[in-house]
Scaffold this motif. Structure first.
Motif, PDB file in Angstrom:
ATOM      1  N   VAL A 123       0.841  -1.210   0.000  1.00 15.63           N
ATOM      2  CA  VAL A 123       0.000   0.000   0.000  1.00 15.63           C
ATOM      3  C   VAL A 123       0.871   1.253   0.000  1.00 15.63           C
ATOM      4  CG1 VAL A 123      -1.625   1.362   1.387  1.00 15.63           C
ATOM      5  CG2 VAL A 123      -1.960  -1.107   1.142  1.00 15.63           C
ATOM      6  N   ASP A 124       0.497   2.214  -0.857  1.00 14.22           N
ATOM      7  CA  ASP A 124       1.133   3.535  -0.828  1.00 14.22           C
ATOM      8  C   ASP A 124       0.092   4.580  -1.226  1.00 14.22           C
ATOM      9  OD1 ASP A 124       3.092   5.413  -0.409  1.00 14.22           O
ATOM     10  OD2 ASP A 124       4.402   4.750  -2.027  1.00 14.22           O
ATOM     11  N   ASP A 125       0.439   5.852  -1.029  1.00 16.52           N
ATOM     12  CA  ASP A 125      -0.533   6.902  -1.378  1.00 16.52           C
ATOM     13  C   ASP A 125      -0.617   7.118  -2.880  1.00 16.52           C
ATOM     14  OD1 ASP A 125       2.022   8.083  -1.412  1.00 16.52           O
ATOM     15  OD2 ASP A 125       1.257  10.071  -0.900  1.00 16.52           O
ATOM     16  N   VAL A 126       0.541   7.183  -3.541  1.00 21.36           N
ATOM     17  CA  VAL A 126       0.567   7.559  -4.966  1.00 21.36           C
ATOM     18  C   VAL A 126       1.399   6.556  -5.764  1.00 21.36           C
ATOM     19  CG1 VAL A 126       1.352   9.321  -6.605  1.00 21.36           C
ATOM     20  CG2 VAL A 126       0.293  10.026  -4.454  1.00 21.36           C
ATOM     21  N   GLU A 146       4.730 -13.517  -1.023  1.00 21.23           N
ATOM     22  CA  GLU A 146       4.007 -13.371  -2.288  1.00 21.23           C
ATOM     23  C   GLU A 146       3.195 -12.068  -2.266  1.00 21.23           C
ATOM     24  OE1 GLU A 146       0.431 -15.601  -4.786  1.00 21.23           O
ATOM     25  OE2 GLU A 146       1.194 -16.492  -2.933  1.00 21.23           O
ATOM     26  N   VAL A 147       3.329 -11.261  -3.313  1.00 24.38           N
ATOM     27  CA  VAL A 147       2.531 -10.040  -3.423  1.00 24.38           C
ATOM     28  C   VAL A 147       1.190 -10.404  -4.058  1.00 24.38           C
ATOM     29  CG1 VAL A 147       2.361  -7.755  -4.484  1.00 24.38           C
ATOM     30  CG2 VAL A 147       4.560  -8.557  -3.584  1.00 24.38           C
ATOM     31  N   VAL A 148       0.113 -10.249  -3.291  1.00 23.22           N
ATOM     32  CA  VAL A 148      -1.218 -10.620  -3.806  1.00 23.22           C
ATOM     33  C   VAL A 148      -1.999  -9.396  -4.287  1.00 23.22           C
ATOM     34  CG1 VAL A 148      -1.345 -12.713  -2.422  1.00 23.22           C
ATOM     35  CG2 VAL A 148      -2.278 -10.581  -1.502  1.00 23.22           C
ATOM     36  N   GLY A 149      -1.403  -8.202  -4.176  1.00 21.65           N
ATOM     37  CA  GLY A 149      -2.049  -7.006  -4.682  1.00 21.65           C
ATOM     38  C   GLY A 149      -1.287  -5.764  -4.262  1.00 21.65           C
ATOM     39  N   LEU A 150      -1.519  -4.683  -5.026  1.00 20.89           N
ATOM     40  CA  LEU A 150      -0.942  -3.386  -4.681  1.00 20.89           C
ATOM     41  C   LEU A 150      -2.058  -2.349  -4.734  1.00 20.89           C
ATOM     42  CD1 LEU A 150       1.363  -4.793  -6.888  1.00 20.89           C
ATOM     43  CD2 LEU A 150       2.692  -3.048  -5.703  1.00 20.89           C
ATOM     44  N   GLY A 151      -2.257  -1.620  -3.629  1.00 23.61           N
ATOM     45  CA  GLY A 151      -3.343  -0.652  -3.542  1.00 23.61           C
ATOM     46  C   GLY A 151      -2.807   0.760  -3.341  1.00 23.61           C
ATOM     47  N   PHE A 152      -3.403   1.708  -4.065  1.00 26.94           N
ATOM     48  CA  PHE A 152      -2.992   3.112  -4.009  1.00 26.94           C
ATOM     49  C   PHE A 152      -4.229   3.990  -3.918  1.00 26.94           C
ATOM     50  CE2 PHE A 152      -0.005   0.656  -6.504  1.00 26.94           C
ATOM     51  CZ  PHE A 152       1.218   1.011  -5.966  1.00 26.94           C
ATOM     52  N   VAL A 153      -4.082   5.157  -3.307  1.00 27.38           N
ATOM     53  CA  VAL A 153      -5.166   6.134  -3.359  1.00 27.38           C
ATOM     54  C   VAL A 153      -5.182   6.793  -4.732  1.00 27.38           C
ATOM     55  CG1 VAL A 153      -6.031   8.298  -2.403  1.00 27.38           C
ATOM     56  CG2 VAL A 153      -5.153   6.528  -0.879  1.00 27.38           C
ATOM     57  N   ILE A 154      -4.005   7.150  -5.228  1.00 26.46           N
ATOM     58  CA  ILE A 154      -3.892   7.924  -6.473  1.00 26.46           C
ATOM     59  C   ILE A 154      -2.942   7.224  -7.435  1.00 26.46           C
ATOM     60  CG2 ILE A 154      -2.959  10.089  -7.424  1.00 26.46           C
ATOM     61  CD1 ILE A 154      -3.910  11.408  -4.789  1.00 26.46           C
ATOM     62  N   GLU A 155      -3.328   7.231  -8.707  1.00 29.01           N
ATOM     63  CA  GLU A 155      -2.454   6.714  -9.762  1.00 29.01           C
ATOM     64  C   GLU A 155      -2.283   7.809 -10.814  1.00 29.01           C
ATOM     65  OE1 GLU A 155      -3.908   3.145 -11.507  1.00 29.01           O
ATOM     66  OE2 GLU A 155      -2.438   3.157 -13.118  1.00 29.01           O
ATOM     67  N   VAL A 170      -3.118  -4.489  -9.544  1.00 25.85           N
ATOM     68  CA  VAL A 170      -2.959  -3.114  -9.063  1.00 25.85           C
ATOM     69  C   VAL A 170      -4.322  -2.443  -9.006  1.00 25.85           C
ATOM     70  CG1 VAL A 170      -1.932  -0.857  -9.575  1.00 25.85           C
ATOM     71  CG2 VAL A 170      -0.654  -2.965 -10.088  1.00 25.85           C
ATOM     72  N   HIS A 171      -4.578  -1.730  -7.887  1.00 25.92           N
ATOM     73  CA  HIS A 171      -5.855  -1.021  -7.745  1.00 25.92           C
ATOM     74  C   HIS A 171      -5.597   0.385  -7.223  1.00 25.92           C
ATOM     75  CE1 HIS A 171     -10.118  -0.535  -7.239  1.00 25.92           C
ATOM     76  NE2 HIS A 171      -9.979  -0.222  -5.967  1.00 25.92           N
ATOM     77  N   SER A 172      -6.226   1.373  -7.875  1.00 28.02           N
ATOM     78  CA  SER A 172      -6.133   2.751  -7.382  1.00 28.02           C
ATOM     79  C   SER A 172      -7.536   3.323  -7.276  1.00 28.02           C
ATOM     80  CB  SER A 172      -5.269   3.599  -8.317  1.00 28.02           C
ATOM     81  OG  SER A 172      -5.785   3.568  -9.631  1.00 28.02           O
ATOM     82  N   LEU A 173      -7.728   4.220  -6.308  1.00 32.33           N
ATOM     83  CA  LEU A 173      -9.051   4.798  -6.072  1.00 32.33           C
ATOM     84  C   LEU A 173      -9.311   5.992  -6.978  1.00 32.33           C
ATOM     85  CD1 LEU A 173      -9.151   4.631  -2.174  1.00 32.33           C
ATOM     86  CD2 LEU A 173      -9.789   2.885  -3.853  1.00 32.33           C
ATOM     87  N   ILE A 174      -8.271   6.763  -7.272  1.00 29.22           N
ATOM     88  CA  ILE A 174      -8.374   7.889  -8.200  1.00 29.22           C
ATOM     89  C   ILE A 174      -7.282   7.723  -9.236  1.00 29.22           C
ATOM     90  CG2 ILE A 174      -8.243  10.386  -8.494  1.00 29.22           C
ATOM     91  CD1 ILE A 174      -8.967  10.681  -5.533  1.00 29.22           C
ATOM     92  N   ALA A 175      -7.688   7.562 -10.488  1.00 32.90           N
ATOM     93  CA  ALA A 175      -6.693   7.385 -11.548  1.00 32.90           C
ATOM     94  C   ALA A 175      -6.725   8.594 -12.467  1.00 32.90           C
ATOM     95  CB  ALA A 175      -6.989   6.105 -12.326  1.00 32.90           C
ATOM     96  N   TYR A 176      -5.645   9.361 -12.458  1.00 31.36           N
ATOM     97  CA  TYR A 176      -5.529  10.466 -13.405  1.00 31.36           C
ATOM     98  C   TYR A 176      -5.073   9.876 -14.730  1.00 31.36           C
ATOM     99  CZ  TYR A 176      -6.007  13.282  -9.248  1.00 31.36           C
ATOM    100  OH  TYR A 176      -6.488  13.822  -8.085  1.00 31.36           O
ATOM    101  N   PRO A 177      -5.625  10.362 -15.832  1.00 32.15           N
ATOM    102  CA  PRO A 177      -5.440   9.660 -17.109  1.00 32.15           C
ATOM    103  C   PRO A 177      -4.047   9.816 -17.704  1.00 32.15           C
ATOM    104  CG  PRO A 177      -6.699  11.656 -17.423  1.00 32.15           C
ATOM    105  CD  PRO A 177      -6.503  11.526 -15.946  1.00 32.15           C
ATOM    106  N   ALA A 178      -3.868   9.135 -18.802  1.00 25.87           N
ATOM    107  CA  ALA A 178      -2.545   9.065 -19.430  1.00 25.87           C
ATOM    108  C   ALA A 178      -2.049  10.430 -19.897  1.00 25.87           C
ATOM    109  CB  ALA A 178      -2.597   8.087 -20.600  1.00 25.87           C
ATOM    110  N   THR A 179      -2.982  11.324 -20.257  1.00 31.74           N
ATOM    111  CA  THR A 179      -2.603  12.678 -20.643  1.00 31.74           C
ATOM    112  C   THR A 179      -2.995  13.611 -19.504  1.00 31.74           C
ATOM    113  OG1 THR A 179      -3.167  12.087 -22.892  1.00 31.74           O
ATOM    114  CG2 THR A 179      -2.817  14.411 -22.451  1.00 31.74           C
TER     115      THR A 179
END
Ligand code: AMP
Length: 185
Positions: A123-126, A146-155, A170-179
Motif C-alpha cells: 500500500v502507498d498513497d501515490v 508473495e505479493v497478492v495485490g498493490l493498492g494506491f489512493v492515487i495513480e 494493481v488497484h487505485s481509487l483515483i486514476a488520473y489519465p494518461a494525458t
C-alpha cells in the motif's frame, strides 16, 4: 489499464505545482486524511478490494503509505510491515535501489520481516513512475513472500507506473489519465 472511476472526495486531493522539485505536480492527500468521511472511505475501499485475497501482511511504504496501510491491516486482521528509506530500520535489512519522479533512493525491509510464502498487500498513497512500488515488490519477493495485490489512493496514469508492475494486481481509487491535461475520471 488505468481505471476510470469517481470517488466523491476526489476534490480533496490538493495539487501543488513544482513540489518538491520544478516540474512535479505533487498530489497532496493531507486534506483527504483530515476529512473523517474521506479517510474512512479510502481505507474501506482498499479493504473491500483486498478481502478474499488471504492477506497475511500489509506492507506500507514510507511515509504516507504507513498512514493508509496501518488501518487497512487492522481492518483485514493482518500484520503491518514497514518498508522504509535506507538507514531507518533498526534490525538487519534487505535493500533495493530505485528511481522516482523526483530523484533516486534506497528502500529497506527487515530481513526477517515477512515469513516465506506469506501473502502480502502493498500500500502507498501515490503510484507515479512505479519505481518505489516495484522496488518494494522485489524486497517482498526476496524474502520469499508473495505479493497478492498493490493498492494506491492515487495513480498518475501519465507516468505509466503500471507498466513497471506488469502482471501484478494493481488497484487505485483515483486514476488520473494518461494525458495530464485531459482529466476524464
Ligand atoms: P514512484 O516511485 O515514481 O511511483 O513514486 C511514488 C512515491 O513517491 C510514493 O511514495 C509517493 O508518495 C511519491 N510521489 C511520487 N510522485 C508524486 C506526486 N506527483 N505526488 C505525490 N507523491 C508522489
Amino acid at each position: 489499464m488505468v481505471e476510470q472511476r469517481t470517488v466523491p472526495w476526489r476534490g480533496l486531493v490538493r495539487d501543488i505545482p513544482d513540489f518538491p522539485a520544478p516540474g512535479v505536480l505533487f498530489k497532496d492527500i493531507t486534506p483527504v486524511l483530515a476529512d473523517p468521511g474521506a479517510f474512512s472511505a479510502a481505507v474501506d475501499e482498499l479493504v473491500a478490494w483486498s478481502l478474499g485475497r488471504g492477506v497475511d501482511f500489509v506492507v506500507g511504504i514510507e511515509a504516507r503509505g504507513f498512514i493508509l496501510a496501518a488501518p487497512i491491516a487492522y481492518r483485514l486482521g493482518a500484520g503491518f510491515v514497514p518498508v522504509r528509506k535506507a538507514g531507518k530500520l533498526p534490525w538487519a535489512v534487505e535493500q533495493e535501489g530505485y528511481s522516482l519522479e523526483y530523484g533516486a533512493d534506497r528502500l529497506e525491509i527487515h530481513a526477517d520481516g515477512l515469513p516465506p510464502a506469506s501473502r502480502v498487500l502493498v500500500v502507498d498513497d501515490v503510484l507515479a513512475t512505479g519505481g518505489t512500488a516495484s522496488a518494494t515488490v522485489r524486497l517482498v519477493e526476496r524474502l520469499g513472500a508473495e505479493v497478492v495485490g498493490l493498492g494506491f489512493v492515487i495513480e498518475l496514469g501519465f507516468l505509466a507506473g503500471r507498466t513497471r508492475l506488469a502482471g501484478r494486481d494493481v488497484h487505485s481509487l483515483i486514476a488520473y489519465p494518461a494525458t495530464p491535461e485531459v482529466d476524464r475520471t
